[in-house]
Structure formats: structure tokens, C-alpha cells
Motif scaffolding. Structure first.
Motif, PDB file in Angstrom:
ATOM      1  N   ASP A   1       8.884   8.439  -4.237  1.00  0.00           N
ATOM      2  CA  ASP A   1       7.664   8.024  -4.585  1.00  0.00           C
ATOM      3  C   ASP A   1       7.870   6.631  -5.556  1.00  0.00           C
ATOM      4  O   ASP A   1       8.434   6.817  -6.641  1.00  0.00           O
ATOM      5  CB  ASP A   1       6.744   9.066  -5.048  1.00  0.00           C
ATOM      6  CG  ASP A   1       5.196   8.298  -5.564  1.00  0.00           C
ATOM      7  OD1 ASP A   1       5.046   7.077  -4.815  1.00  0.00           O
ATOM      8  OD2 ASP A   1       4.465   8.712  -5.913  1.00  0.00           O
ATOM      9  N   VAL A   2       7.443   5.571  -5.180  1.00  0.00           N
ATOM     10  CA  VAL A   2       7.857   4.110  -5.741  1.00  0.00           C
ATOM     11  C   VAL A   2       7.072   4.168  -7.163  1.00  0.00           C
ATOM     12  O   VAL A   2       7.606   3.642  -8.022  1.00  0.00           O
ATOM     13  CB  VAL A   2       7.580   2.911  -4.964  1.00  0.00           C
ATOM     14  CG1 VAL A   2       7.773   1.691  -5.776  1.00  0.00           C
ATOM     15  CG2 VAL A   2       8.370   2.914  -3.565  1.00  0.00           C
TER      16      VAL A   2
ATOM     17  N   VAL B   1      18.004   4.450  -2.083  1.00  0.00           N
ATOM     18  CA  VAL B   1      16.911   5.505  -2.005  1.00  0.00           C
ATOM     19  C   VAL B   1      17.565   6.988  -2.030  1.00  0.00           C
ATOM     20  O   VAL B   1      16.732   8.014  -2.668  1.00  0.00           O
ATOM     21  CB  VAL B   1      15.779   5.317  -0.903  1.00  0.00           C
ATOM     22  CG1 VAL B   1      14.836   6.245  -0.541  1.00  0.00           C
ATOM     23  CG2 VAL B   1      15.096   3.815  -1.075  1.00  0.00           C
ATOM     24  N   LEU B   2      18.393   7.002  -1.196  1.00  0.00           N
ATOM     25  CA  LEU B   2      18.838   8.538  -1.024  1.00  0.00           C
ATOM     26  C   LEU B   2      19.537   9.115  -2.598  1.00  0.00           C
ATOM     27  O   LEU B   2      19.388  10.304  -2.916  1.00  0.00           O
ATOM     28  CB  LEU B   2      20.056   8.744  -0.131  1.00  0.00           C
ATOM     29  CG  LEU B   2      19.529   8.684   1.230  1.00  0.00           C
ATOM     30  CD1 LEU B   2      20.703   8.551   2.426  1.00  0.00           C
ATOM     31  CD2 LEU B   2      18.649   9.965   1.624  1.00  0.00           C
TER      32      LEU B   2
ATOM     33  N   ALA C   1       0.752  -1.014  -0.083  1.00  0.00           N
ATOM     34  CA  ALA C   1       0.056  -0.055   0.100  1.00  0.00           C
ATOM     35  C   ALA C   1       0.824   1.370   0.107  1.00  0.00           C
ATOM     36  O   ALA C   1       0.459   2.178  -0.517  1.00  0.00           O
ATOM     37  CB  ALA C   1      -1.020   0.096   1.341  1.00  0.00           C
ATOM     38  N   ARG C   2       2.061   1.262   0.403  1.00  0.00           N
ATOM     39  CA  ARG C   2       2.776   2.407   0.529  1.00  0.00           C
ATOM     40  C   ARG C   2       3.412   2.961  -0.818  1.00  0.00           C
ATOM     41  O   ARG C   2       3.750   1.997  -1.776  1.00  0.00           O
ATOM     42  CB  ARG C   2       4.019   2.164   1.636  1.00  0.00           C
ATOM     43  CG  ARG C   2       3.295   1.971   2.923  1.00  0.00           C
ATOM     44  CD  ARG C   2       2.607   3.205   3.362  1.00  0.00           C
ATOM     45  NE  ARG C   2       1.954   2.867   5.009  1.00  0.00           N
ATOM     46  CZ  ARG C   2       1.281   3.523   5.456  1.00  0.00           C
ATOM     47  NH1 ARG C   2       1.081   5.029   4.923  1.00  0.00           N
ATOM     48  NH2 ARG C   2       0.907   3.468   6.872  1.00  0.00           N
ATOM     49  N   ARG C   3       3.762   4.149  -0.839  1.00  0.00           N
ATOM     50  CA  ARG C   3       4.281   4.643  -2.233  1.00  0.00           C
ATOM     51  C   ARG C   3       5.874   5.111  -1.806  1.00  0.00           C
ATOM     52  O   ARG C   3       6.595   5.122  -2.611  1.00  0.00           O
ATOM     53  CB  ARG C   3       3.491   5.699  -2.621  1.00  0.00           C
ATOM     54  CG  ARG C   3       2.261   5.291  -3.152  1.00  0.00           C
ATOM     55  CD  ARG C   3       1.545   6.190  -3.907  1.00  0.00           C
ATOM     56  NE  ARG C   3       0.425   5.842  -4.643  1.00  0.00           N
ATOM     57  CZ  ARG C   3      -0.755   6.358  -5.257  1.00  0.00           C
ATOM     58  NH1 ARG C   3      -0.438   7.707  -5.156  1.00  0.00           N
ATOM     59  NH2 ARG C   3      -1.514   5.996  -5.594  1.00  0.00           N
ATOM     60  N   ASN C   4       6.050   5.483  -0.720  1.00  0.00           N
ATOM     61  CA  ASN C   4       7.371   5.944  -0.135  1.00  0.00           C
ATOM     62  C   ASN C   4       8.217   4.753   0.001  1.00  0.00           C
ATOM     63  O   ASN C   4       8.119   3.663   0.711  1.00  0.00           O
ATOM     64  CB  ASN C   4       7.337   6.794   1.209  1.00  0.00           C
ATOM     65  CG  ASN C   4       8.356   7.344   1.688  1.00  0.00           C
ATOM     66  OD1 ASN C   4       9.448   7.198   1.044  1.00  0.00           O
ATOM     67  ND2 ASN C   4       8.400   8.320   2.466  1.00  0.00           N
ATOM     68  N   ALA C   5       9.562   4.981  -0.473  1.00  0.00           N
ATOM     69  CA  ALA C   5      10.622   3.740  -0.845  1.00  0.00           C
ATOM     70  C   ALA C   5      10.914   3.412   0.878  1.00  0.00           C
ATOM     71  O   ALA C   5      11.257   2.422   1.129  1.00  0.00           O
ATOM     72  CB  ALA C   5      11.595   4.176  -1.546  1.00  0.00           C
TER      73      ALA C   5
END
Length: 133
Positions: A92-93, A81-82, A23-27
Motif C-alpha cells: 500500500d503506497v 515493490v517485492l 487513485a490507486r494505493r497498490n504499488a
């Protein structure tokens, strides 16, 4: 100790982590959810090791191995990610695509398409769709 208590807790932790991954979009939150799933597996390994009274303590040894792998995974994952955030401006994935170029100077960085604009009419139509949505 009953085996059902840690098993139910592990299932709840794993389901929470699975929901976070899907459900999440943040990596970063996705990486945290993967860690939560790994901890649920570790809890199961230790609980079954204690319940079976294994003399070699294979479940605990495998748990230590998984903890070491998870630490390496989170270190490398956060570095990736960074790096992506510095290059793309978002973590945002859903907006990340393989081998796509970063947006050009004239293109909106929040635009869904990563392709360079081809003509003015297409840009105007895209902006109009975004404003009506």
C-alpha cells in the motif's frame, strides 16, 4: 488516416493511466498505470511520425527507446515493490514512509503510525479510535 483518431485514443489512455496513478494505493497498479501512460506517449509519437512523413522515422526510434526504458523501469520497480512487501508486509503506497522502521513485534502491522509505542495509554487510545472508525 486522420491524426485525430490515434490522438484521441492516446489522450484516453493517458487519462486512464493518470487516474490510476492518482487513485490507486497498490504499488503494482501504480506501475501498470505508468506503463499505460508511456504507451499513450508511444502511440502519439508513432502517429505524428506517420502523419509528418518523417524520413528519419525519429518518432519510431524514440518509441523503441521508450519501450526499452519502460522494460527496465518495470523490472526495477517490481523488484523494489517485492522487497518492500517482504520487509513491510504491505504494498500500500499510502502506508509506506521513507526511512521508517518496520513494526516491532508488539505493534499491530496494520497500524497507521510506524513509530514504536511509547506507553500503554497511547496504544489503548489508538485501538479505541480504530474500533470506532
Amino acid at each position: 488516416m486522420h491524426l485525430a483518431y490515434p490522438a484521441v485514443l492516446a489522450v484516453l489512455l493517458f487519462c486512464t493511466g493518470l487516474y490510476g496513478v492518482l487513485a490507486r494505493r497498490n504499488a503494482i497498479l501504480v506501475l501498470m498505470s505508468v506503463e499505460l501512460m508511456l504507451n499513450a506517449v508511444n502511440l502519439n509519437l508513432v502517429a505524428f511520425d506517420v502523419w509528418l512523413r518523417d524520413t528519419l522515422h525519429a518518432g519510431q526510434a524514440l518509441t523503441l527507446f521508450i519501450i526499452a526504458i519502460a522494460a527496465a523501469e518495470i523490472g526495477i520497480g517490481l523488484a523494489i515493490v517485492l522487497l518492500v512487501y517482504r520487509n513491510r508486509g504491505t504494498s500500500d503506497v499510502d502506508r509506506l514512509r521513507d526511512l521508517a522502521d518496520p513494526p516491532s513485534a508488539g505493534q499491530d502491522p496494520m497500524d497507521d503510525s510506524m513509530a514504536a509505542p511509547t506507553d500503554n495509554d497511547a496504544d489503548q487510545a489508538r485501538r479505541a479510535r480504530r474500533q470506532t472508525a
